[in-house]
Design an enzyme around this catalytic site. Structure first.
Site, PDB file in Angstrom:
ATOM      1  N   TYR A  33       0.841  -1.201   0.000  1.00 55.46           N
ATOM      2  CA  TYR A  33       0.000   0.000   0.000  1.00 55.46           C
ATOM      3  C   TYR A  33       0.872   1.245   0.000  1.00 55.46           C
ATOM      4  O   TYR A  33       2.082   1.191   0.210  1.00 55.46           O
ATOM      5  CB  TYR A  33      -0.930   0.014   1.209  1.00 55.46           C
ATOM      6  CG  TYR A  33      -0.258   0.373   2.518  1.00 55.46           C
ATOM      7  CD1 TYR A  33      -0.366   1.652   3.062  1.00 55.46           C
ATOM      8  CD2 TYR A  33       0.487  -0.574   3.229  1.00 55.46           C
ATOM      9  CE1 TYR A  33       0.246   1.977   4.273  1.00 55.46           C
ATOM     10  CE2 TYR A  33       1.090  -0.258   4.435  1.00 55.46           C
ATOM     11  CZ  TYR A  33       0.971   1.012   4.951  1.00 55.46           C
ATOM     12  OH  TYR A  33       1.578   1.331   6.136  1.00 55.46           O
ATOM     13  N   ARG A  52       7.282   4.571  -4.944  1.00 53.48           N
ATOM     14  CA  ARG A  52       7.488   3.665  -3.814  1.00 53.48           C
ATOM     15  C   ARG A  52       6.476   2.516  -3.844  1.00 53.48           C
ATOM     16  O   ARG A  52       6.810   1.366  -3.534  1.00 53.48           O
ATOM     17  CB  ARG A  52       7.389   4.427  -2.490  1.00 53.48           C
ATOM     18  CG  ARG A  52       7.702   3.558  -1.278  1.00 53.48           C
ATOM     19  CD  ARG A  52       7.748   4.365  -0.002  1.00 53.48           C
ATOM     20  NE  ARG A  52       6.451   4.925   0.351  1.00 53.48           N
ATOM     21  CZ  ARG A  52       6.227   5.651   1.446  1.00 53.48           C
ATOM     22  NH1 ARG A  52       7.219   5.922   2.270  1.00 53.48           N
ATOM     23  NH2 ARG A  52       5.030   6.129   1.708  1.00 53.48           N
ATOM     24  N   ARG A 100      -7.825 -20.212  -0.928  1.00 57.73           N
ATOM     25  CA  ARG A 100      -6.703 -20.030  -0.019  1.00 57.73           C
ATOM     26  C   ARG A 100      -5.661 -21.129  -0.168  1.00 57.73           C
ATOM     27  O   ARG A 100      -5.926 -22.313   0.046  1.00 57.73           O
ATOM     28  CB  ARG A 100      -7.196 -20.000   1.433  1.00 57.73           C
ATOM     29  CG  ARG A 100      -6.057 -19.679   2.414  1.00 57.73           C
ATOM     30  CD  ARG A 100      -6.457 -19.949   3.853  1.00 57.73           C
ATOM     31  NE  ARG A 100      -5.374 -19.588   4.765  1.00 57.73           N
ATOM     32  CZ  ARG A 100      -4.309 -20.353   5.021  1.00 57.73           C
ATOM     33  NH1 ARG A 100      -4.190 -21.538   4.417  1.00 57.73           N
ATOM     34  NH2 ARG A 100      -3.366 -19.954   5.850  1.00 57.73           N
ATOM     35  N   HIS A 102      -1.003 -21.122   0.023  1.00 56.09           N
ATOM     36  CA  HIS A 102       0.172 -20.275   0.109  1.00 56.09           C
ATOM     37  C   HIS A 102       0.777 -20.007  -1.259  1.00 56.09           C
ATOM     38  O   HIS A 102       1.218 -18.889  -1.550  1.00 56.09           O
ATOM     39  CB  HIS A 102       1.222 -20.913   1.038  1.00 56.09           C
ATOM     40  CG  HIS A 102       0.841 -20.865   2.479  1.00 56.09           C
ATOM     41  ND1 HIS A 102      -0.145 -21.648   3.017  1.00 56.09           N
ATOM     42  CD2 HIS A 102       1.314 -20.103   3.499  1.00 56.09           C
ATOM     43  CE1 HIS A 102      -0.270 -21.390   4.297  1.00 56.09           C
ATOM     44  NE2 HIS A 102       0.603 -20.453   4.631  1.00 56.09           N
ATOM     45  N   LYS A 144       6.379  -1.687   1.682  1.00 55.30           N
ATOM     46  CA  LYS A 144       5.245  -1.167   2.470  1.00 55.30           C
ATOM     47  C   LYS A 144       4.088  -2.166   2.376  1.00 55.30           C
ATOM     48  O   LYS A 144       3.113  -1.970   1.647  1.00 55.30           O
ATOM     49  CB  LYS A 144       4.852   0.219   1.956  1.00 55.30           C
ATOM     50  CG  LYS A 144       4.047   1.065   2.948  1.00 55.30           C
ATOM     51  CD  LYS A 144       3.956   2.491   2.434  1.00 55.30           C
ATOM     52  CE  LYS A 144       3.084   3.369   3.311  1.00 55.30           C
ATOM     53  NZ  LYS A 144       3.675   3.640   4.626  1.00 55.30           N
ATOM     54  N   GLU A 176      12.846   2.629  13.118  1.00 50.87           N
ATOM     55  CA  GLU A 176      11.829   3.620  12.764  1.00 50.87           C
ATOM     56  C   GLU A 176      10.694   3.524  13.766  1.00 50.87           C
ATOM     57  O   GLU A 176      10.789   2.783  14.749  1.00 50.87           O
ATOM     58  CB  GLU A 176      11.326   3.375  11.334  1.00 50.87           C
ATOM     59  CG  GLU A 176      10.717   1.997  11.114  1.00 50.87           C
ATOM     60  CD  GLU A 176      10.347   1.734   9.675  1.00 50.87           C
ATOM     61  OE1 GLU A 176      10.402   2.669   8.857  1.00 50.87           O
ATOM     62  OE2 GLU A 176       9.989   0.584   9.366  1.00 50.87           O
TER      63      GLU A 176
END
Length: 280
Positions: A33, A52, A100, A102, A144, A176
């Site tokens: 995101y 980014r 679902r 992996h 992110k 951070e």
């Protein structure tokens, strides 16, 4: 309308939107995101945030079905549709949809989510209080991603303590914050962690570095320790919604307050850039 959502071509008020149960975000948080703010229906630093976003997607092998220009055009179109010109602009790409498991197919195409909500940037003039916590996240913090459970838990405990943000550290090294970057000023030098795999390369962080260089403030992009942070002249927290916040306590101990002139230079120039880039 006050809020606006988007999912793979469908628009609507956020309360009206829904997503398929088979979206891999529901099971794995399998996505990336980015987010920024708008003013006068203009999105701030959009190019940097889009770059980014696509870099994060590439790190996770997520195939975004739109080009950078198409994503910018879509986001710019959406901020024109809401009533309030000041918005929190959030978007994400999840790997795709499927039963679902992996393993994922190499031909899976990402789902695009967008969310707009009324919001204003933070008042940068008020000092904030911080806590600290050991950084237990994984080693891909430069992407992110949607996997934010450690951040969420740290943010909750920080809120319960009556503070604003939590500073993560791995041993003695400061990395951070739970949802911000953290920096220090010491002896006139702006110090910030390097953009390795332990921190997100913040857009606000990059803007701070630009402002420092513009004003002849030396920049040191090397790791600093918890002790160095506690002894710094100023402790600075930055994010897309709070350009340059200074801290006055960490875990209840007073910090900073020794370089207000430099802080004022940084805040002034960052706010000037925000107003210029988003003027009507």
């Amino acid at each position: 309308m006050k809020t606006l959502g988007y999912y793979n071509g469908k628009y609507g008020e956020l309360e009206e939107m829904s997503v398929p149960m088979l979206d891999r975000a529901c099971y794995f948080g399998d996505g990336v995101y980015d987010a920024t703010y708008s003013r006068n229906h203009k999105i701030y630093n959009l190019d940097a945030h889009i770059d980014r976003f696509y870099n994060s997607a590439a790190l996770l092998d997520i195939h975004v079905p739109k080009t950078k220009d198409e994503m910018k055009a879509l986001l710019s179109e959406m901020v024109q549709k809401v009533d309030d010109g000041e918005q929190f602009v959030y978007w994400q790409a999840t790997r795709g949809s499927g039963i679902r498991r992996h393993y994922y197919g190499s031909d899976m195409q990402a789902n695009i989510w967008i969310m707009l909500t009324p919001a204003k940037i933070t008042d940068n003039s008020k000092p904030i209080q911080l806590t600290t916590a050991e950084d237990t996240r994984f080693f891909h913090c430069n992407a992110k991603t949607l996997n934010l459970i450690p951040n969420v838990m740290a943010a909750k405990s920080t809120e319960d303590a009556g503070c604003r943000e939590c500073v993560f550290h791995r041993g003695e090294r400061v990395t951070e914050c739970a949802h911000s970057n953290v920096h220090i000023l010491k002896d006139g030098v702006f110090r910030t962690a390097p953009t390795d795999n332990l921190i997100l390369p913040g857009i606000a962080r990059a803007n701070l570095i630009k402002v420092c260089k513009k004003n002849g403030i030396p920049v040191d992009e090397t790791p600093f320790t918890v002790r160095e942070m506690m002894e710094a002249d100023e402790v600075i927290v930055s994010s897309s919604g709070s350009f340059c916040l200074s801290a006055n306590t960490i875990d209840g101990t007073p910090v900073g307050g020794k370089a207000p002139e430099i802080l004022e230079i940084l805040r002034r120039d960052l706010m000037t850039d925000w107003l210029r880039e988003t003027e009507a």
